[in-house]
Design an enzyme around this catalytic site. Structure first.
Site, short mmCIF file in Angstrom:
data_model
loop_
_atom_site.label_atom_id
_atom_site.label_comp_id
_atom_site.label_asym_id
_atom_site.label_seq_id
_atom_site.Cartn_x
_atom_site.Cartn_y
_atom_site.Cartn_z
CG HIS A 1 49.10 45.48 35.55
ND1 HIS A 1 49.09 44.98 36.82
CD2 HIS A 1 48.28 44.69 34.81
CE1 HIS A 1 48.28 43.93 36.87
NE2 HIS A 1 47.78 43.73 35.66
CG ASP B 121 47.23 36.18 31.63
OD1 ASP B 121 46.88 35.24 32.35
OD2 ASP B 121 47.56 37.29 32.09
CB SER C 8 50.32 37.18 38.92
OG SER C 8 48.94 36.97 39.11
CB SER C 9 46.72 41.02 40.48
OG SER C 9 46.94 42.01 39.49
#
Length: 292
Positions: free
Chosen positions: A47, A162, A197-198
């Site tokens: 991010h 994604d 990834s979260s």
């Protein structure tokens, strides 16, 4: 608007769209650009890399943190999705005090009607994630379109992990004539090459370590793909997970990169990509790799 202060450096945070829209009007000029990074929070280095690129390429950068209920087909997954706003703000502030954060409530976005619009993405929505998560991409389309209308960005940044979502957002922009440029950015990986990834935060230390198998199998599939049929490559991946009790392979698909349609044979003029989804206990991880 709320100005959250760490070490005497203020950062603009908005919890409501009306205040955000009003503020953006005061800083926009005819020639200025706004970069936008939509997230669901629980921020990681991937991010932050999107934000760094936006900061570099635009006059102003807006980041949204919103766990969007309409893109979850599993209520338990929605409930357990990590929500770490205070830590997220610290990470963003460490990157730049010039980031504008939009952290709305569900009601601020959906105004009492938490439902998705229906979209036609020319079939992109029916493959992989769309097949296994009914309604997911209607939820994605709904929130992305709404955020674009609120933020009115010049450029919007999405990670290639994604990849199906990236293609769908591009199709959303194309079919709705939205004046925003979609920028796809490379996948960031942990030291063991697990895609960031979260959801990784929900893994135990042992699970996180062993999840390196996902990218390992993807790279091995890429190595054998040129001299194997798609069916043989798929069988190799399925066999790689068959006897592993910790991991449950939901799908492995080899698809045309532009249409996302699964392939049964190869041609020299096409770009192909492998997509994978794996459960570690109840935690669902996805990854992708170009096969060309």
């Amino acid at each position: 608007m709320f100005a959250l202060n760490f070490n005497n450096t203020a950062m603009h945070i908005f919890y409501g769209k009306v205040a955000l829209i009003a503020y953006l009007k005061t800083i926009k000029t005819a020639n200025s650009t706004i970069g936008f990074v939509p997230t669901m929070g629980a921020l990681h280095q991937g991010h932050l890399a999107l934000m760094q690129r936006s900061l570099k390429e635009n006059d102003d950068t807006v980041v949204s943190i919103f766990v969007n209920p309409t893109q979850f087909n599993n209520p338990e997954d929605l409930e357990k999705y990590p929500r770490t706003l205070e830590e997220d703000v610290k990470k963003m502030r460490g990157l730049s005090d010039k980031i504008i954060l939009y952290a709305p409530s569900v009601d601020d976005i959906y105004e009492g009607q938490t439902i998705s619009q229906s979209f036609d993405f020319d079939g992109l929505e029916n493959q992989m994630e769309g097949k296994f998560r009914p309604g997911h991409f209607n939820g994605v389309g709904t929130i992305v379109k709404r955020l674009f209308e609120i933020v009115t960005p010049t450029n919007a940044y999405f990670g290639e992990k994604d990849f199906q979502q990236l293609q769908i957002v591009k199709k959303l922009v194309e079919k709705n004539n939205l004046p925003v440029n979609i920028v796809g950015c490379p996948i960031f990986r942990e030291d063991n090459l697990l895609a960031m990834s979260s959801r990784n935060e929900r893994l135990t230390a042992e699970e996180r370590k062993e999840a390196s198998i996902i990218y390992k199998v993807l790279t091995e599939a890429k190595e054998i793909f040129p001299n194997s049929t798609p069916e043989e490559t798929i069988k190799f991946v399925e066999d790689s997970f068959k006897d592993n009790e910790r991991f449950d392979l939901e799908y492995f698909v080899i698809a045309d990169e532009s249409t996302l349609l699964p392939i049964d044979h190869k041609t020299n003029d096409k770009k192909y990509r492998a997509f994978i989804a794996v459960f570690v206990n109840s935690i669902r991880l996805i990854d992708t790799i170009s096969l060309n």
